[in-house]
Design a protein around this motif. Sequence first.
Motif, mmCIF file in Angstrom:
data_model
loop_
_atom_site.group_PDB
_atom_site.id
_atom_site.type_symbol
_atom_site.label_atom_id
_atom_site.label_comp_id
_atom_site.label_asym_id
_atom_site.label_seq_id
_atom_site.Cartn_x
_atom_site.Cartn_y
_atom_site.Cartn_z
ATOM 1 N N ASN A 427 0.824 -1.211 0.000
ATOM 2 C CA ASN A 427 0.000 0.000 0.000
ATOM 3 C C ASN A 427 0.857 1.259 0.000
ATOM 4 O O ASN A 427 0.528 2.252 -0.662
ATOM 5 N N ALA A 428 1.946 1.230 0.746
ATOM 6 C CA ALA A 428 2.840 2.385 0.775
ATOM 7 C C ALA A 428 3.461 2.631 -0.600
ATOM 8 O O ALA A 428 3.576 3.777 -1.054
ATOM 9 N N TYR A 429 3.840 1.551 -1.281
ATOM 10 C CA TYR A 429 4.385 1.691 -2.632
ATOM 11 C C TYR A 429 3.349 2.321 -3.562
ATOM 12 O O TYR A 429 3.646 3.268 -4.311
ATOM 13 N N ASN A 430 2.139 1.811 -3.527
ATOM 14 C CA ASN A 430 1.082 2.330 -4.408
ATOM 15 C C ASN A 430 0.726 3.778 -4.084
ATOM 16 O O ASN A 430 0.396 4.569 -4.975
ATOM 17 N N LYS A 431 0.811 4.130 -2.824
ATOM 18 C CA LYS A 431 0.384 5.456 -2.381
ATOM 19 C C LYS A 431 1.431 6.528 -2.665
ATOM 20 O O LYS A 431 1.086 7.686 -2.951
ATOM 21 N N TYR A 432 2.735 6.163 -2.607
ATOM 22 C CA TYR A 432 3.767 7.190 -2.672
ATOM 23 C C TYR A 432 4.701 7.086 -3.884
ATOM 24 O O TYR A 432 5.380 8.060 -4.216
ATOM 25 N N ILE A 433 4.741 5.938 -4.563
ATOM 26 C CA ILE A 433 5.673 5.785 -5.679
ATOM 27 C C ILE A 433 4.960 5.510 -7.005
ATOM 28 O O ILE A 433 5.212 6.198 -8.004
ATOM 29 N N LYS A 434 4.118 4.527 -7.041
ATOM 30 C CA LYS A 434 3.514 4.090 -8.301
ATOM 31 C C LYS A 434 2.779 5.244 -8.993
ATOM 32 O O LYS A 434 1.842 5.825 -8.447
ATOM 33 N N ASP A 435 3.243 5.550 -10.192
ATOM 34 C CA ASP A 435 2.625 6.584 -11.040
ATOM 35 C C ASP A 435 2.604 7.962 -10.384
ATOM 36 O O ASP A 435 1.805 8.824 -10.758
ATOM 37 N N LYS A 436 3.481 8.189 -9.404
ATOM 38 C CA LYS A 436 3.522 9.483 -8.729
ATOM 39 C C LYS A 436 4.660 10.338 -9.292
ATOM 40 O O LYS A 436 5.684 9.827 -9.749
ATOM 41 N N ASN A 437 4.480 11.654 -9.229
ATOM 42 C CA ASN A 437 5.513 12.580 -9.693
ATOM 43 C C ASN A 437 6.697 12.584 -8.724
ATOM 44 O O ASN A 437 6.538 12.318 -7.530
ATOM 45 N N TYR A 438 7.873 12.910 -9.270
ATOM 46 C CA TYR A 438 9.084 12.894 -8.442
ATOM 47 C C TYR A 438 10.083 13.924 -8.963
ATOM 48 O O TYR A 438 9.915 14.494 -10.046
ATOM 49 N N ILE A 439 11.127 14.147 -8.171
ATOM 50 C CA ILE A 439 12.253 14.988 -8.567
ATOM 51 C C ILE A 439 13.398 14.064 -8.972
ATOM 52 O O ILE A 439 13.775 13.171 -8.210
ATOM 53 N N ALA A 440 13.942 14.263 -10.171
ATOM 54 C CA ALA A 440 15.078 13.468 -10.642
ATOM 55 C C ALA A 440 16.292 14.389 -10.806
ATOM 56 O O ALA A 440 16.229 15.367 -11.551
ATOM 57 N N THR A 441 17.377 14.080 -10.103
ATOM 58 C CA THR A 441 18.606 14.870 -10.245
ATOM 59 C C THR A 441 19.701 14.023 -10.863
ATOM 60 O O THR A 441 19.976 12.909 -10.400
ATOM 61 N N SER A 442 20.320 14.542 -11.909
ATOM 62 C CA SER A 442 21.463 13.891 -12.560
ATOM 63 C C SER A 442 22.706 14.720 -12.264
ATOM 64 O O SER A 442 22.826 15.854 -12.740
ATOM 65 N N PHE A 443 23.609 14.184 -11.456
ATOM 66 C CA PHE A 443 24.886 14.851 -11.190
ATOM 67 C C PHE A 443 25.953 14.118 -12.000
ATOM 68 O O PHE A 443 26.197 12.920 -11.782
ATOM 69 N N VAL A 444 26.552 14.828 -12.941
ATOM 70 C CA VAL A 444 27.460 14.195 -13.898
ATOM 71 C C VAL A 444 28.814 14.893 -13.878
ATOM 72 O O VAL A 444 28.915 16.056 -13.472
ATOM 73 N N PRO A 445 29.878 14.202 -14.312
ATOM 74 C CA PRO A 445 31.188 14.851 -14.377
ATOM 75 C C PRO A 445 31.176 16.048 -15.334
ATOM 76 O O PRO A 445 30.369 16.098 -16.271
ATOM 77 N N LYS A 446 32.061 16.977 -15.095
ATOM 78 C CA LYS A 446 32.186 18.150 -15.961
ATOM 79 C C LYS A 446 32.389 17.705 -17.415
ATOM 80 O O LYS A 446 33.175 16.808 -17.697
ATOM 81 N N GLY A 447 31.644 18.328 -18.311
ATOM 82 C CA GLY A 447 31.775 18.020 -19.725
ATOM 83 C C GLY A 447 31.016 16.790 -20.175
ATOM 84 O O GLY A 447 31.137 16.371 -21.324
#
Length: 944
Positions: A427-447
């Motif tokens: 239930n927690a998965y369905n309520k907070y993750i499944k098909d829910k919006n999120y913030i995605a951060t990509s931290f990558v090396p310079k260049g």
Amino acid sequence: MKKITLVAVLLLSAFACTQKSEVPKVDFKVDYEKFTLDNGLQVILHVDKSDPVVAVALTAHVGSAREVEGRTGFAHLFEHLLFLESENLGKGGLDKMSARIGGSGANGSTSRDRTNYYQTVPNDALEKMIWAEADKLGWFINTVTEPVLAKEKEVVKNEKRQRVDNQPYGHTSYVIDKNLYPEDHPYNWQVIGSLEDLQNATLQDVKDFFNRWYVPNNVTLTIAGDFDPEQAKAWVKKYFDEIPTGEPVKPLSPRPGKVAVTKRLYHEDNFARVPALTLTWPTVEQYSADAYALDVLSNYLSNGKSAPLNQVLVENKKLTSGVGMYNQASELAGQLQVSVRAFADTDLDEVLTAIEEGFAKFEKEGIPQKDLERIKAGQETGFYNSLSSVLGKGFQLAQYNIFANDPGFISKDIENILAVTTEDVMNAYNKYIKDKNYIATSFVPKGQKDLALENSEMAEVVEEKIVEGAEDDFNPKIAATYEKTPSTFDRSKEPPSGNAPEVKTPEVWQESLENGLKVYGIESKEVPLVQLNLVIDGGQLLDDPNKGGVANLTAQMMTKGTASKITGQLEEAIEQLGASIRVSASTESINISVNTLKRNYNAVIDLMEEILLEPRWDASEFELAKQAVISRIRQQEASPNSVAQNAYNRLIYGEGNIRAQNILGTVESVNEITMEDLKKYYDSYISPSVAKLHVVGDINTVGVMTSLRDLNSKWEAKAVQIPTYDPPARPTEATVYFFDIPDAKQSVLNFGYPALAVTDEDYYPATVMNYILGGGGFASRLTQELREDKGYTYGIRSGFSGSKTRGAFTISSGVRTNVSYESSQLVKDILTNYGKTYTEKDLETTKSFMIKSGARAFETAGAKLNMLENMSEYGWSADYVKERQQIVKDMTVEEIQRLAKEYLDPEKMIWLVVGDAKTQLKKMEQLGFGQPVLINKTTGPENK
């Protein structure tokens, strides 16, 4: 403690008998007494007479959540300010007192929701601590002046540089929280605040913040340990009663983060060497029903071989060496995060696809009941570990009092943990993750922004520019002038000490097996746990210098399955018992560390034997392990602290000495290692003839020795010759070495030379000599002059390291980039003058700390294990702590001066600076040790 152990049995019985549909009822508690003063101060007392120590913690219900945009970082700034001075203790009073009374060192921490100040001291100092904590709350704010504030701003900014700005992926939380929470949400900003906000803080801002939040009706005082509760209550009332109450503090209402649409952001990280993806969903506040299910969910999805995310990302697609997932539940909101540091040059879109596949696998299969029980068993063990010290108990009681309005919530907390069902997790998965919006951060090396998620926007990250002379001048030594806060009695007189505690050395037993294994033990019944450490001498010293990393990989592979169990089965067997078994390699040994519930000890020992005697040597696991090590090596290349440590080892030990090499090896050497190399190492060197077992916990000699019968008969001894690899002689002249990390926000300093072995006659006396130099925290000159007087650093320390072989004397620190030379010159001056300026008062402080701190020498299981390890390694008696106290008592100023002259010569040291060469390299010539030697290849005209 007997009551805790007895009730624990009831808890374990309830847990063991629980069926799938039952919710266990648990009768578990830690005894305490709570009372409230008329001014609103809440006081919690917990008596534990197992050791002659007492922990005192003052916790204010104020964190960064009580700040406002533009004035962030105040709560954390106060964590620093409150240690500096108060009206009756005087300048540096609490830290100076801590040294005199043998305390653990006054410390503190700040979160979004609370700030605490704490210390463990011998129990004869309890009245002193209550007096000091009251002075902090009622007689402090007048001592904060413009120079004091200016200096502490620099210290806090250095902490931010060290922990955030100068670290790979350091800005990740900043980017997430700015986008997860609305601008007016108190979790929108970081606890440490921004450099700009800290710089703009005025003295009036600071005073207003203190007067609003640091009031008795917003504070909990916790006292835990060996003391008379009636006497403690009288002291609390005497010292705290007349502090006036403050304005009522209105509680904040829970308020979750908000993500209207999924947002993708990227940042080119100056220190990153591999790309990292983090996904974050808003969840719920702590102690809410779903928070418990989310803890289990994050554990199940990411932890261990059979975890769905691990199976897809690590096993099948080989995109990373591991997946991290956790639910951070705070007072007002929670957030669930999945973090993956991928292998070099990996497209993070592939990582996102793999995470989605892992989630789909979970949706289809759910969490088996067996895995739910396995996770709960681990949570149970973690719970007992948190109660293994009086400070840990005090923290728990204060936490529950402030955030659950009940110190006794501990029983309900455990009940809630055990009540989670498989349905709750789904239930927690369905309520907070499944098909829910999120913030995605990509931290990558310079260049390498092409590795970021497709359609990502550039994140807003504030990068500090290195500017010479940008800081304000200040003189924190200027005494504050103010009208003293009145009191009904003279608070300027420090209370007397109580009766000196009787320090009892734990009773140690020693045995040996016929195969040569030596066994050392201490029976301790404080909590129903057993901890042990098996030390097999050799470690990296037995590596081939031309193929470094074999010892490390051998240790890793020993937990990757046994003859009868593949890796996942082995992990499951250990975790089902609520235990942990870790195998690691160090320079001088292979170590197997075990932490288990008492009731499962024998079953866990059987698993440890399997790991030790029947490694599986699985080929696919070997390739995964090599990939993971190579990824760690590449990440170390971007961490200034790791770069500094590896470079310093090379300078200290020199070419050809195995101690100079990274224990992980190099990318090239790890690629060349074969399974046969590991088997050869194992067959040749893993022997009871060079091994010692140390056991601490709720088990007696007979129980331990009986459990080792199979190990005695099955583990055959072999002759093992371990090379020593002595370091070279001390340099005859000083040299400055510089390792360039372009645009580093701090310089990492490592100064020193090869010095002493632990077994040398001068080793412990030299450690005594070093206390006032840099071993005594805030009592030390290095800290006082570089941090407290100049604000150059967040922390600096010095010390002797060694074993049976000579180790290094080292001074280490991270300093503001634009004072790299100034910091180094100040260290040089302190070393030059140390012996000549050492006083009888310095010696008195040293003796007081080192003798009185003996009361804390054996409190925790870790301290007891350390004691056993010293005995087994160096042949010391069980009374070696008391023998060392006699060395301290006999010490003279003349002996300190002799040792300083012999071992603190700045003209014969290695001076290593890891930082920004284009702005700092040339300046280091002023140190007077010739032209600095640049020890890594750099590019660009400014570095030629």
